[in-house]
Design a protein around this motif. Structure first.
Motif, PDB file in Angstrom:
ATOM      1  N   ILE A   4       3.742 -29.824   8.161  1.00 14.69           N
ATOM      2  CA  ILE A   4       4.916 -30.660   8.411  1.00 14.69           C
ATOM      3  C   ILE A   4       4.517 -32.131   8.446  1.00 14.69           C
ATOM      4  N   GLN A   5       3.304 -32.427   8.926  1.00 15.87           N
ATOM      5  CA  GLN A   5       2.828 -33.805   8.938  1.00 15.87           C
ATOM      6  C   GLN A   5       1.346 -33.819   8.605  1.00 15.87           C
ATOM      7  N   TYR A   6       0.870 -34.947   8.091  1.00 17.24           N
ATOM      8  CA  TYR A   6      -0.533 -35.003   7.707  1.00 17.24           C
ATOM      9  C   TYR A   6      -1.221 -36.236   8.277  1.00 17.24           C
ATOM     10  N   THR A   7      -1.116 -36.389   9.594  1.00 20.09           N
ATOM     11  CA  THR A   7      -1.834 -37.463  10.287  1.00 20.09           C
ATOM     12  C   THR A   7      -2.680 -36.853  11.399  1.00 20.09           C
ATOM     13  N   ASP A   8      -3.903 -37.284  11.521  1.00 17.99           N
ATOM     14  CA  ASP A   8      -4.801 -36.785  12.559  1.00 17.99           C
ATOM     15  C   ASP A   8      -4.710 -37.674  13.793  1.00 17.99           C
ATOM     16  N   GLU A   9      -4.805 -37.041  14.961  1.00 18.86           N
ATOM     17  CA  GLU A   9      -4.835 -37.802  16.203  1.00 18.86           C
ATOM     18  C   GLU A   9      -6.269 -38.276  16.459  1.00 18.86           C
ATOM     19  N   LYS A  10      -6.455 -39.569  16.647  1.00 19.22           N
ATOM     20  CA  LYS A  10      -7.775 -40.137  16.864  1.00 19.22           C
ATOM     21  C   LYS A  10      -7.741 -41.054  18.071  1.00 19.22           C
ATOM     22  N   ASP A  11      -8.922 -41.367  18.584  1.00 23.20           N
ATOM     23  CA  ASP A  11      -9.037 -42.364  19.644  1.00 23.20           C
ATOM     24  C   ASP A  11      -8.443 -43.670  19.117  1.00 23.20           C
ATOM     25  N   SER A  23       8.634 -30.266  -2.299  1.00 25.63           N
ATOM     26  CA  SER A  23       8.620 -30.898  -3.611  1.00 25.63           C
ATOM     27  C   SER A  23       7.273 -31.607  -3.784  1.00 25.63           C
ATOM     28  N   PRO A  24       6.242 -30.866  -4.201  1.00 20.17           N
ATOM     29  CA  PRO A  24       4.887 -31.426  -4.218  1.00 20.17           C
ATOM     30  C   PRO A  24       4.755 -32.722  -5.009  1.00 20.17           C
ATOM     31  N   LEU A  25       5.417 -32.806  -6.164  1.00 17.31           N
ATOM     32  CA  LEU A  25       5.253 -34.000  -6.993  1.00 17.31           C
ATOM     33  C   LEU A  25       5.863 -35.232  -6.344  1.00 17.31           C
ATOM     34  N   ILE A  26       7.064 -35.086  -5.760  1.00 16.58           N
ATOM     35  CA  ILE A  26       7.675 -36.229  -5.063  1.00 16.58           C
ATOM     36  C   ILE A  26       6.814 -36.640  -3.873  1.00 16.58           C
ATOM     37  N   ASN A  27       6.312 -35.646  -3.136  1.00 16.35           N
ATOM     38  CA  ASN A  27       5.459 -35.951  -1.992  1.00 16.35           C
ATOM     39  C   ASN A  27       4.190 -36.683  -2.416  1.00 16.35           C
ATOM     40  N   LEU A  28       3.571 -36.203  -3.493  1.00 17.59           N
ATOM     41  CA  LEU A  28       2.332 -36.821  -3.965  1.00 17.59           C
ATOM     42  C   LEU A  28       2.577 -38.244  -4.453  1.00 17.59           C
ATOM     43  N   PHE A  29       3.577 -38.437  -5.296  1.00 18.76           N
ATOM     44  CA  PHE A  29       3.824 -39.775  -5.829  1.00 18.76           C
ATOM     45  C   PHE A  29       4.291 -40.728  -4.731  1.00 18.76           C
ATOM     46  N   SER A  30       4.970 -40.219  -3.714  1.00 18.57           N
ATOM     47  CA  SER A  30       5.342 -41.064  -2.569  1.00 18.57           C
ATOM     48  C   SER A  30       4.105 -41.513  -1.807  1.00 18.57           C
ATOM     49  N   PHE A  31       3.156 -40.592  -1.612  1.00 16.78           N
ATOM     50  CA  PHE A  31       1.897 -40.945  -0.945  1.00 16.78           C
ATOM     51  C   PHE A  31       1.137 -41.993  -1.758  1.00 16.78           C
ATOM     52  N   ILE A  32       1.069 -41.786  -3.062  1.00 16.40           N
ATOM     53  CA  ILE A  32       0.364 -42.733  -3.930  1.00 16.40           C
ATOM     54  C   ILE A  32       1.020 -44.110  -3.861  1.00 16.40           C
ATOM     55  N   LYS A  68      -8.419 -38.695  -0.733  1.00 17.89           N
ATOM     56  CA  LYS A  68      -8.360 -37.334  -1.272  1.00 17.89           C
ATOM     57  C   LYS A  68      -7.720 -36.367  -0.275  1.00 17.89           C
ATOM     58  N   GLU A  69      -8.001 -36.537   1.023  1.00 18.34           N
ATOM     59  CA  GLU A  69      -7.368 -35.681   2.026  1.00 18.34           C
ATOM     60  C   GLU A  69      -5.875 -35.962   2.115  1.00 18.34           C
ATOM     61  N   GLY A  70      -5.495 -37.230   1.961  1.00 18.28           N
ATOM     62  CA  GLY A  70      -4.079 -37.580   1.981  1.00 18.28           C
ATOM     63  C   GLY A  70      -3.340 -37.022   0.779  1.00 18.28           C
ATOM     64  N   MET A  71      -3.968 -37.055  -0.398  1.00 13.69           N
ATOM     65  CA  MET A  71      -3.355 -36.492  -1.598  1.00 13.69           C
ATOM     66  C   MET A  71      -3.113 -34.999  -1.429  1.00 13.69           C
ATOM     67  N   ILE A  72      -4.114 -34.295  -0.914  1.00  9.83           N
ATOM     68  CA  ILE A  72      -3.982 -32.846  -0.712  1.00  9.83           C
ATOM     69  C   ILE A  72      -2.921 -32.531   0.337  1.00  9.83           C
ATOM     70  N   SER A  73      -2.934 -33.270   1.441  1.00 11.82           N
ATOM     71  CA  SER A  73      -1.938 -33.040   2.495  1.00 11.82           C
ATOM     72  C   SER A  73      -0.529 -33.331   2.005  1.00 11.82           C
ATOM     73  N   SER A  74      -0.388 -34.358   1.161  1.00 10.03           N
ATOM     74  CA  SER A  74       0.941 -34.684   0.642  1.00 10.03           C
ATOM     75  C   SER A  74       1.460 -33.572  -0.258  1.00 10.03           C
ATOM     76  N   HIS A 123       3.125 -23.627 -14.245  1.00  9.84           N
ATOM     77  CA  HIS A 123       3.109 -24.761 -13.331  1.00  9.84           C
ATOM     78  C   HIS A 123       3.926 -24.544 -12.043  1.00  9.84           C
ATOM     79  N   SER A 124       4.133 -23.290 -11.663  1.00 10.21           N
ATOM     80  CA  SER A 124       5.017 -22.996 -10.530  1.00 10.21           C
ATOM     81  C   SER A 124       4.574 -23.670  -9.242  1.00 10.21           C
ATOM     82  N   LEU A 125       3.260 -23.746  -9.000  1.00 12.28           N
ATOM     83  CA  LEU A 125       2.779 -24.323  -7.744  1.00 12.28           C
ATOM     84  C   LEU A 125       3.124 -25.801  -7.655  1.00 12.28           C
ATOM     85  N   ILE A 126       2.766 -26.579  -8.665  1.00 14.44           N
ATOM     86  CA  ILE A 126       2.980 -28.020  -8.613  1.00 14.44           C
ATOM     87  C   ILE A 126       4.468 -28.370  -8.707  1.00 14.44           C
ATOM     88  N   LEU A 127       5.273 -27.460  -9.268  1.00 15.48           N
ATOM     89  CA  LEU A 127       6.715 -27.694  -9.363  1.00 15.48           C
ATOM     90  C   LEU A 127       7.458 -27.266  -8.099  1.00 15.48           C
TER      91      LEU A 127
END
Length: 397
Positions: A203-210, A295-304, A271-277, A189-193
Motif C-alpha cells: 500500500i505504501q513504499y516508504t521506510d521508517e527511519k531515525d 496500475s503498475p505502469l502509471i505507478n512506475l511512471f509517476s515515481f519516475i 531501484k527499490e523505489g521503482m520496484i515498490s512503485s 504482458h499481463s503482469l506489467i499491464l
C-alpha cells in the motif's frame, strides 16, 4: 595502405580480440598486444595512436558487419514476403552476436568504451526504421511518438542481445530467435499491464527511519545530486558535498566511507523505489475515476516523474555517471524473474530482459525530452505499444 601495414593491422586487431577473451580490456597493455601479434611497439604506433584507437577500429568494423547482416535480413525479407506482417527472423544477427560474444561483453561494460551501446542501438534502430511502420494512434502526428515506437522495438532486441551476451551463451541462436518471436506474437504482458497480480503488493513504499539520520543522509544526497547536475562525476569532491549540505567531513564519514558509496546508496533508493512503485496498490480513497487499483505502469511512471531531476542526470550523455545502467538494469530483471517464474509460457529470463530493456529505454527517451509528457500519457503509450502487433513496412512499390 601497404601490404605489410595491412597485415600488421590485421594481426594487431586479432591479438586484441584474443586478449579480450581472457582479460579485462582495462588491464591489457600495448606490450601484450604487440607480443601476441608478433610485432614491436614501433609497428603498433605506425598503425594506431593508442590502445583505444585500435579498439575503435575493431568496433567500427564489427558495427559495419552488424549493419550488413541487418541489411541482408531486410532484403531477404522483401524477397520472401507474402501477406505476413510478422517480425522477420533475426537468427543471423543473434548468430553474429553469439560468435562475437566476448568482444561485445567487453565493449558493453559501463565506461569501458563510451558511446558503443548507443552506436549499436542506432544501428539496429536504423534497420527497424526501414522495416516497420508505427501502429500507434498518433493523432497529433508528434514525431517523437513515432520515434518512441522505434526506440521500444530497438530496445526489445537489445535486451535479448544483452541476455545472450551475459547469460544465454549456452542457448542456440535458433532458440533465442524463436523465443523473441514468440514474445512479439503472443505479448505475455499481463503482469506489467496489471492483469496479473504481483506475488507481493504494498500500500505504501516508504521506510521508517531515525529522523535525524534520515535528515542528514537526505541532505548529503540532495547536495550530491545538485553537484552532479553541473559537474562531472569524477571532479566532485567530498568537501564539495559537505560544504553544500552544510555538514562537516566527519558527519559524511559517519554515514559513508567514500563518494561512490553515497552514489550507490542513491541508486539503491532508486531501484527499490521503482520496484515498490510497480507493486504499489492505490488505496480506494485515493483512486481517480476508472483507475485500476493496481496500475503498475502509471505507478512506475509517476515515481519516475517525482524523481525526474535524478533520472535526467543519470541519463545525461554528457555527465559520464559510472555504472548506473549496470546496477539498476539487473535488479529490475531479477525482480521480474522472481515475479514471473512459472507464470508465463515463454522463456522467463529472455522476456524479463526484453521488458526491462524497453522500460529503461522509454524512461530514457522521456527524461532526455525533458519529461515532456505526463506520467499517465507515458503509461498509456507504453501500454499501447505492448498490445499492438508490429506492422511491416517492407512492401512492394
Amino acid at each position: 595502405m601497404k601490404k605489410d601495414q595491412l597485415r600488421s593491422c590485421k594481426q594487431l586487431k586479432k591479438a586484441l580480440l584474443e586478449l579480450i577473451e581472457i582479460k579485462e580490456y582495462e588491464s591489457i597493455t600495448i606490450s601484450e598486444i604487440c607480443s601476441s601479434a608478433g610485432f614491436n611497439r614501433g609497428t603498433f604506433y605506425q598503425n594506431f595512436e593508442n590502445k583505444d584507437d585500435l579498439l575503435q577500429t575493431i568496433i567500427d568494423s564489427k558495427l559495419q558487419e552488424m549493419r550488413e547482416i541487418l541489411n541482408k535480413i531486410r532484403i531477404d525479407s522483401i524477397k520472401s514476403m507474402s501477406t505476413s506482417n510478422s517480425v522477420y527472423p533475426l537468427e543471423p544477427l543473434f548468430e553474429f552476436i553469439h560468435h562475437n560474444a566476448n568482444f561485445f561483453k567487453a565493449v558493453l561494460k559501463d565506461n569501458t568504451i563510451n558511446g558503443f551501446r548507443k552506436k549499436m542501438f542506432f544501428a539496429y534502430k536504423s534497420y527497424l526504421g526501414d522495416s516497420l511502420k508505427t501502429p500507434l494512434d498518433n493523432v497529433d502526428r508528434d514525431p517523437l511518438i513515432d520515434d518512441l515506437y522505434l526506440i521500444f522495438g530497438t530496445s526489445s532486441a537489445m535486451g535479448v542481445i544483452f541476455y545472450l551476451i551475459h547469460e544465454g551463451m549456452h542457448k542456440s541462436s535458433t532458440y533465442i530467435t524463436v523465443q523473441f518471436t514468440k514474445i512479439i506474437q503472443t505479448r505475455p504482458h499481463s503482469l506489467i499491464l496489471g492483469d496479473m497480480p504481483f506475488k507481493k503488493s504494498t500500500i505504501q513504499y516508504t521506510d521508517e527511519k531515525d529522523p535525524r539520520v534520515d535528515r542528514t543522509v537526505r541532505a548529503l544526497k540532495i547536495a550530491f545530486l545538485k553537484l552532479m547536475k553541473n559537474t562531472q562525476y569524477n571532479r566532485i569532491k567530498i568537501k564539495d558535498i559537505t560544504s553544500l549540505a552544510e555538514y562537516n567531513r566527519s558527519t559524511f564519514y559517519a554515514h559513508y566511507k567514500a563518494k561512490d558509496q553515497l552514489y550507490y546508496d542513491i541508486l539503491k533508493d532508486l531501484k527499490e523505489g521503482m520496484i515498490s512503485s510497480l507493486r504499489y496498490i492505490v488505496p480506494k480513497d485515493e483512486m481517480n475515476l476508472n483507475q485500476n487499483p493496481s496500475s503498475p505502469l502509471i505507478n512506475l511512471f509517476s515515481f519516475i516523474y517525482q524523481h525526474r531531476t535524478l533520472l535526467k542526470v543519470l541519463y545525461s550523455e554528457k555527465k559520464f555517471i559510472p555504472g548506473f545502467y549496470s546496477i539498476v538494469y539487473p535488479c529490475i530483471v531479477t525482480f521480474f524473474q522472481e515475479e514471473l517464474e512459472g507464470r508465463i509460457e515463454v522463456d522467463t529470463e529472455i522476456y524479463c530482459h526484453y521488458l526491462t530493456s524497453t522500460l529503461m529505454s522509454v524512461i530514457s527517451f522521456w527524461m532526455l525530452n525533458r519529461a515532456k509528457y505526463s506520467p499517465t500519457y507515458m503509461a498509456e503509450i507504453f501500454e499501447e505499444i505492448l498490445q499492438k502487433q508490429p506492422i511491416s513496412n517492407l512492401v512492394y512499390n
